[in-house]
Motif scaffolding. Structure first.
Motif, PDB file in Angstrom:
ATOM      1  N   GLN B  54       0.933  -1.096  -0.074  1.00  0.00           N
ATOM      2  CA  GLN B  54      -0.148   0.102  -0.182  1.00  0.00           C
ATOM      3  C   GLN B  54       0.905   1.243   0.022  1.00  0.00           C
ATOM      4  OE1 GLN B  54      -2.541   0.826   3.374  1.00  0.00           O
ATOM      5  NE2 GLN B  54      -4.134   0.904   2.106  1.00  0.00           N
ATOM      6  N   ALA B  55       0.573   2.119  -0.938  1.00  0.00           N
ATOM      7  CA  ALA B  55       1.514   3.514  -0.973  1.00  0.00           C
ATOM      8  C   ALA B  55       0.783   4.468  -1.537  1.00  0.00           C
ATOM      9  CB  ALA B  55       2.878   3.230  -1.766  1.00  0.00           C
ATOM     10  N   GLU B  56       1.160   5.633  -1.341  1.00  0.00           N
ATOM     11  CA  GLU B  56       0.420   7.015  -1.836  1.00  0.00           C
ATOM     12  C   GLU B  56       0.752   7.260  -3.151  1.00  0.00           C
ATOM     13  OE1 GLU B  56       0.860  10.700   0.656  1.00  0.00           O
ATOM     14  OE2 GLU B  56       1.685   9.600   2.075  1.00  0.00           O
ATOM     15  N   ASN B  57       1.985   6.558  -3.652  1.00  0.00           N
ATOM     16  CA  ASN B  57       2.105   6.909  -5.351  1.00  0.00           C
ATOM     17  C   ASN B  57       3.081   5.596  -5.660  1.00  0.00           C
ATOM     18  OD1 ASN B  57       5.062   7.710  -4.581  1.00  0.00           O
ATOM     19  ND2 ASN B  57       4.050   9.490  -3.932  1.00  0.00           N
ATOM     20  N   LYS B  58       2.994   5.822  -7.041  1.00  0.00           N
ATOM     21  CA  LYS B  58       3.806   4.717  -7.702  1.00  0.00           C
ATOM     22  C   LYS B  58       5.226   4.258  -7.223  1.00  0.00           C
ATOM     23  CE  LYS B  58       5.009   4.432 -11.929  1.00  0.00           C
ATOM     24  NZ  LYS B  58       4.822   4.503 -13.508  1.00  0.00           N
ATOM     25  N   GLU B  59       5.774   5.497  -7.078  1.00  0.00           N
ATOM     26  CA  GLU B  59       7.184   5.588  -6.580  1.00  0.00           C
ATOM     27  C   GLU B  59       7.553   4.704  -5.238  1.00  0.00           C
ATOM     28  OE1 GLU B  59       5.744   8.380  -8.023  1.00  0.00           O
ATOM     29  OE2 GLU B  59       6.888   8.494  -9.870  1.00  0.00           O
ATOM     30  N   LEU B  60       6.521   5.079  -4.372  1.00  0.00           N
ATOM     31  CA  LEU B  60       6.433   4.693  -3.096  1.00  0.00           C
ATOM     32  C   LEU B  60       6.171   3.105  -3.123  1.00  0.00           C
ATOM     33  CD1 LEU B  60       5.286   7.415  -0.696  1.00  0.00           C
ATOM     34  CD2 LEU B  60       7.679   6.797  -0.805  1.00  0.00           C
ATOM     35  N   ALA B  61       5.352   2.800  -3.871  1.00  0.00           N
ATOM     36  CA  ALA B  61       4.955   1.178  -4.176  1.00  0.00           C
ATOM     37  C   ALA B  61       6.127   0.549  -4.672  1.00  0.00           C
ATOM     38  CB  ALA B  61       3.750   1.348  -5.087  1.00  0.00           C
ATOM     39  N   ILE B  62       6.876   1.137  -5.587  1.00  0.00           N
ATOM     40  CA  ILE B  62       7.888   0.317  -6.343  1.00  0.00           C
ATOM     41  C   ILE B  62       9.035   0.249  -5.144  1.00  0.00           C
ATOM     42  CG2 ILE B  62       9.993   0.609  -7.824  1.00  0.00           C
ATOM     43  CD1 ILE B  62       8.041   2.300  -9.805  1.00  0.00           C
ATOM     44  N   ALA B  63       9.396   0.928  -4.313  1.00  0.00           N
ATOM     45  CA  ALA B  63      10.316   0.816  -3.057  1.00  0.00           C
ATOM     46  C   ALA B  63       9.775  -0.150  -2.291  1.00  0.00           C
ATOM     47  CB  ALA B  63      10.614   2.406  -2.850  1.00  0.00           C
ATOM     48  N   HIS B  64       8.585   0.151  -1.814  1.00  0.00           N
ATOM     49  CA  HIS B  64       8.163  -0.859  -0.880  1.00  0.00           C
ATOM     50  C   HIS B  64       8.093  -2.285  -1.314  1.00  0.00           C
ATOM     51  CE1 HIS B  64       5.310   2.212   1.422  1.00  0.00           C
ATOM     52  NE2 HIS B  64       6.576   2.131   1.924  1.00  0.00           N
ATOM     53  N   ALA B  65       7.846  -2.457  -2.421  1.00  0.00           N
ATOM     54  CA  ALA B  65       7.738  -3.848  -3.286  1.00  0.00           C
ATOM     55  C   ALA B  65       9.324  -4.370  -3.160  1.00  0.00           C
ATOM     56  CB  ALA B  65       7.285  -3.766  -4.675  1.00  0.00           C
ATOM     57  N   ARG B  66      10.377  -3.408  -3.498  1.00  0.00           N
ATOM     58  CA  ARG B  66      11.535  -3.813  -3.492  1.00  0.00           C
ATOM     59  C   ARG B  66      12.126  -4.388  -2.151  1.00  0.00           C
ATOM     60  NH1 ARG B  66      15.946  -4.492  -2.052  1.00  0.00           N
ATOM     61  NH2 ARG B  66      17.964  -3.883  -2.586  1.00  0.00           N
ATOM     62  N   PHE B  67      11.739  -3.328  -1.173  1.00  0.00           N
ATOM     63  CA  PHE B  67      12.250  -3.586   0.231  1.00  0.00           C
ATOM     64  C   PHE B  67      11.463  -4.795   1.139  1.00  0.00           C
ATOM     65  CE2 PHE B  67      13.973   0.696  -0.600  1.00  0.00           C
ATOM     66  CZ  PHE B  67      15.428   0.219  -0.555  1.00  0.00           C
ATOM     67  N   VAL B  68      10.277  -4.992   0.732  1.00  0.00           N
ATOM     68  CA  VAL B  68       9.385  -5.751   1.521  1.00  0.00           C
ATOM     69  C   VAL B  68       9.616  -7.314   1.040  1.00  0.00           C
ATOM     70  CG1 VAL B  68       7.230  -6.648   2.098  1.00  0.00           C
ATOM     71  CG2 VAL B  68       7.652  -3.863   2.211  1.00  0.00           C
ATOM     72  N   TYR B  69       9.650  -7.286  -0.389  1.00  0.00           N
ATOM     73  CA  TYR B  69       9.881  -8.841  -0.767  1.00  0.00           C
ATOM     74  C   TYR B  69      11.111  -8.958  -1.466  1.00  0.00           C
ATOM     75  CZ  TYR B  69       4.809  -8.487  -0.195  1.00  0.00           C
ATOM     76  OH  TYR B  69       3.606  -8.460   0.008  1.00  0.00           O
ATOM     77  N   SER B  70      12.134  -8.823  -0.539  1.00  0.00           N
ATOM     78  CA  SER B  70      13.265  -9.070  -0.987  1.00  0.00           C
ATOM     79  C   SER B  70      13.866 -10.255  -0.314  1.00  0.00           C
ATOM     80  CB  SER B  70      14.299  -7.927  -0.207  1.00  0.00           C
ATOM     81  OG  SER B  70      14.145  -7.868   0.994  1.00  0.00           O
ATOM     82  N   GLU B  71      13.012 -11.190  -0.080  1.00  0.00           N
ATOM     83  CA  GLU B  71      13.530 -12.572   0.435  1.00  0.00           C
ATOM     84  C   GLU B  71      14.290 -13.259  -0.638  1.00  0.00           C
ATOM     85  OE1 GLU B  71      10.455 -11.925  -0.161  1.00  0.00           O
ATOM     86  OE2 GLU B  71       9.213 -13.449  -1.014  1.00  0.00           O
ATOM     87  N   ARG B  72      14.097 -12.990  -2.096  1.00  0.00           N
ATOM     88  CA  ARG B  72      14.793 -14.101  -3.083  1.00  0.00           C
ATOM     89  C   ARG B  72      15.463 -12.960  -3.910  1.00  0.00           C
ATOM     90  NH1 ARG B  72      10.837 -18.671  -5.351  1.00  0.00           N
ATOM     91  NH2 ARG B  72      10.043 -19.186  -3.434  1.00  0.00           N
TER      92      ARG B  72
END
Lengths: 284, 100
Positions: B54-72
């Protein structure tokens, strides 16, 4: 230029990157509590981890390639021997100030890293490329923060830009000669890096609506130490130094035993190299 | 709206945790949009849905995805706004033939 002189310049320049990332990592660590959601916490912690990991990798490489004891660069230097960007010396005063400052720092680092990615030193070019790739997500996250600023925060961001931009620009001050460019360790000149950085500044000014901003240059020092990329004789503020390398009794007690101490007073630029055959070889 | 943040570099003084926890926080807010995250760990494998951010804009969402789902170490990581998807099938969708 002889090899030793080039090695010392590489050491100094890499420390400028490592120390700036070191302080930037601590900036991110400090604001983790500002997160509002789990992804926020994860992202801020991830960015801090990235920056501190890059610092550790660079310091490790420099210690091995210069025959320095392990942890010498982290725990064996005084605060007036640190090469961090002066832009990060002063703590942020607001969220907008924080966002603008880390934007400038991340983009300055990226411009500088890019100049090494095609260089003749395999080790340096490889890790600089990796750091630049990882920094992409930092930059895009910060751009997201900037896009989410409200109107009042944008005004604060403009004020912050006025106060801090000149300190960032100063980092790209061009010395009389560029030995690393001559020896092809870097393939882009500092002047070129400065132009790329100005392009990033242009993007920032359009994002926050500060196209005609008048930058405060009163804090810019005329005497410049091109080795540390800081004003001559300046040092990291004591409170920031205490935050980066705590020296309180409790912190010392909690610290792992180290083979080096600041009291060893090792001259970084005049160390007799002892090659360790068992150490991993970065160039492979 | 002003979002204060105190980040002075103090290490000797104890942190006022209560104040920090009750202060209005900065960073992304919970009012953001949902994004679906897809990834593949091998170029020959299909994309897999691995979660949402969940994020306010696309840029924040991209970074969230990168840092949250970094298990692989993903070879590809994509996000798309949840509301950009169209329903083909779902329970109680009228007029759809062949729903199980």
């Amino acid at each position: 230029m002889n090899q030793t002189s080039t090695d010392q310049t590489v050491l100094a320049e890499m420390l400028c990157l490592a120390d700036t990332k070191w302080v930037l990592g601590h900036w991110y660590a400090k604001i983790i509590l500002n997160g509002r959601t789990v992804p926020d916490f994860s992202s801020m912690a991830g960015m801090a981890q990235d920056e501190l990991g890059h610092t550790r990798a660079i310091m490790n490489y420099l210690e091995q390639s210069n025959g320095l004891p392990e942890h010498q660069l982290e725990f064996g230097r005084r605060m007036d021997q640190i090469h961090n960007m002066q832009l990060l010396d002063q703590a942020p005063t607001s969220w907008a100030d924080f966002v603008v400052t880390v934007y400038l720092a991340e983009h300055a680092l990226w411009c500088m890293l890019e100049s090494y990615t095609q260089g003749a030193s395999v080790a340096v070019s490889n890790f600089c490329r990796k750091f630049a790739e990882e920094g992409y997500f930092h930059r895009i996250y910060i751009e997201g923060w900037i896009a989410a600023l409200d109107e009042e925060e944008k005004l604060e961001a403009v004020e912050s830009l006025k106060a801090r931009l000149d300190l960032a620009r100063q980092w790209f001050s061009t010395p009389d000669s560029e030995p690393l460019l001559e020896s092809e360790v870097r393939t882009l000149s500092l002047a070129h890096c400065g132009v790329t950085f100005e392009h990033s500044v242009g993007q920032l000014t359009s994002l926050i609506g500060a196209e005609n901003v008048v930058v405060d240059s009163s804090r810019t020092d005329t005497s410049w130490d091109s080795v540390r990329r800081r004003p001559e004789g300046s040092s990291m503020p004591a409170r920031l130094w205490e935050y980066v390398v705590p020296t309180s009794e409790a912190a010392k007690m909690a610290r792992r035993p180290l083979a080096v101490s600041i009291e060893d007073n090792i001259d970084l630029f005049n160390v007799k190299k002892v090659k360790d055959e068992t150490a991993p070889f970065f160039d492979q | 709206m002003r979002r204060p943040m105190a980040t002075e570099f103090r290490s000797n003084k104890p942190k006022k945790i209560d104040k920090i926890m009750t202060e209005k926080k900065t960073g992304s807010t919970s009012k953001g949009e949902n994004y679906e995250v897809f990834a593949r760990d091998n170029p020959e494998r299909p994309l897999q849905h691995i979660g949402t951010v969940q994020a306010e804009n696309k840029e924040l969402a991209i970074a969230h995805a990168r840092f949250v789902y970094s298990e692989r170490i993903w070879v590809e990581l994509l996000i798309a706004p949840t509301n950009s998807f169209s329903n083909c099938m779902k329970p109680q969708l009228q007029g759809v033939v062949g729903m199980a």
